[in-house]
Design an enzyme around this catalytic site. Structure first.
Site, PDB file in Angstrom:
ATOM      1  N   ASP A 103       3.816   9.925   8.327  1.00 30.19           N
ATOM      2  CA  ASP A 103       2.815   9.892   7.250  1.00 30.19           C
ATOM      3  C   ASP A 103       3.192   8.817   6.238  1.00 30.19           C
ATOM      4  OD1 ASP A 103       1.689  12.094   8.471  1.00 30.19           O
ATOM      5  OD2 ASP A 103       2.751  13.520   7.168  1.00 30.19           O
TER       6      ASP A 103
HETATM    7  N1  URA Z   1       5.748  15.866  10.192  1.00 28.39           N
HETATM    8  C1  URA Z   1       4.948  15.611   9.128  1.00 28.39           C
HETATM    9  O1  URA Z   1       4.361  16.510   8.559  1.00 28.39           O
HETATM   10  N2  URA Z   1       4.833  14.330   8.719  1.00 28.39           N
HETATM   11  C2  URA Z   1       5.499  13.296   9.279  1.00 28.39           C
HETATM   12  O2  URA Z   1       5.362  12.152   8.833  1.00 28.39           O
HETATM   13  C3  URA Z   1       6.331  13.572  10.374  1.00 28.39           C
HETATM   14  C4  URA Z   1       6.433  14.863  10.810  1.00 28.39           C
END
Ligand code: URA
Length: 234
Positions: A103
């Site tokens: 993310d």
């Molecule tokens: N899980 C998440 O919620 N976000 C990420 O970026 C990676 C794993």
């Protein structure tokens, strides 16, 4: 391999652009200026310079980036900068892509490669590669929350509960979580499912490969054969 093909395969642009770079006397190979696009070189351990920057010929690019917050794992980001803006343009030109996505607000270990088989292997849900995250939580962690993560939590839209391979509290609000899958917002959703909230998320390890402590956020490095072996061994 001829010099034009060396530049072309390493991401220096279309063949026409590579020919121009060579003709403009911007390429040094093995210490000598080379303006002959047809000059032949052994690509084994070949190093060359373009505009004074040194490169090693690599059949495939395997990259580890310490992703900072505020970057999207996309070439065409919607709301933030692209992780590709942290890498030399040659890498994007030669087709390097993210191996899975983090993310925009997640930090830490991100792999990138132009080896399609490698990207597929490490993004396939069939290949259960352990990924270790450090989540900072809004509320203090307790044993019931950790047990629930280990036993499995049912996430919205999923048919079956997802269990963490390991879940422990490093301190009151820092959760170390190891998961095998790579589902959308998986860690944040798992933390929400135990009644807590993820305030910051950092990926420390993929397979047996740990984010090097000396690699500053925003910096990247090539992965060599021993790193790839470590990745596989995890
Ligand atoms: N899980 C998440 O919620 N976000 C990420 O970026 C990676 C794993």
């Amino acid at each position: 391999m001829d010099l034009e093909s060396v530049l072309f395969t390493q991401g220096f642009g279309a063949r026409r652009q590579c020919r121009a770079i060579i003709a403009e006397a911007r390429v040094v190979v093995n210490g000598s200026l080379c303006t002959d696009r047809d000059a032949q070189f052994d690509i084994d351990a070949l190093t060359f310079e373009v505009d004074g920057t040194s490169w090693r010929y690599r059949e495939h690019a395997y990259i580890l980036l310490n992703k900072p917050a505020g970057y999207e794992c996309s070439r065409e980001p919607q709301h933030h900068l692209s992780v590709f803006s942290l890498l030399p343009a040659q890498l994007a030109t030669r087709g390097v892509q993210c191996v899975g996505r983090l993310d925009q607000d997640t930090t830490g270990l991100l792999l990138l490669s132009d080896d399609g088989k490698f990207v597929h292997t490490y993004t396939s849900p069939k290949r259960k590669v352990p990924k270790v995250y450090l989540a900072t939580t809004k509320h203090p962690l307790d044993d019931a929350q950790l047990a629930a993560l280990r036993e499995g939590v049912l996430l919205h839209g999923e048919a079956k509960p997802i269990a963490a391979v390991a879940a422990h509290a490093r301190d009151e609000r820092r959760l170390e979580l190891t998961v095998l899958e790579g589902k959308y917002h998986q860690v944040k959703r798992m933390v929400a499912a135990i009644g807590n909230r993820c305030e910051a998320l950092h990926r420390e390890r993929v397979g047996g490969l740990t984010l090097p402590a000396a690699l500053e956020p925003g910096n990247w490095q090539w992965l060599d054969e021993s790193d790839l072996q470590a990745l596989r061994a995890g």
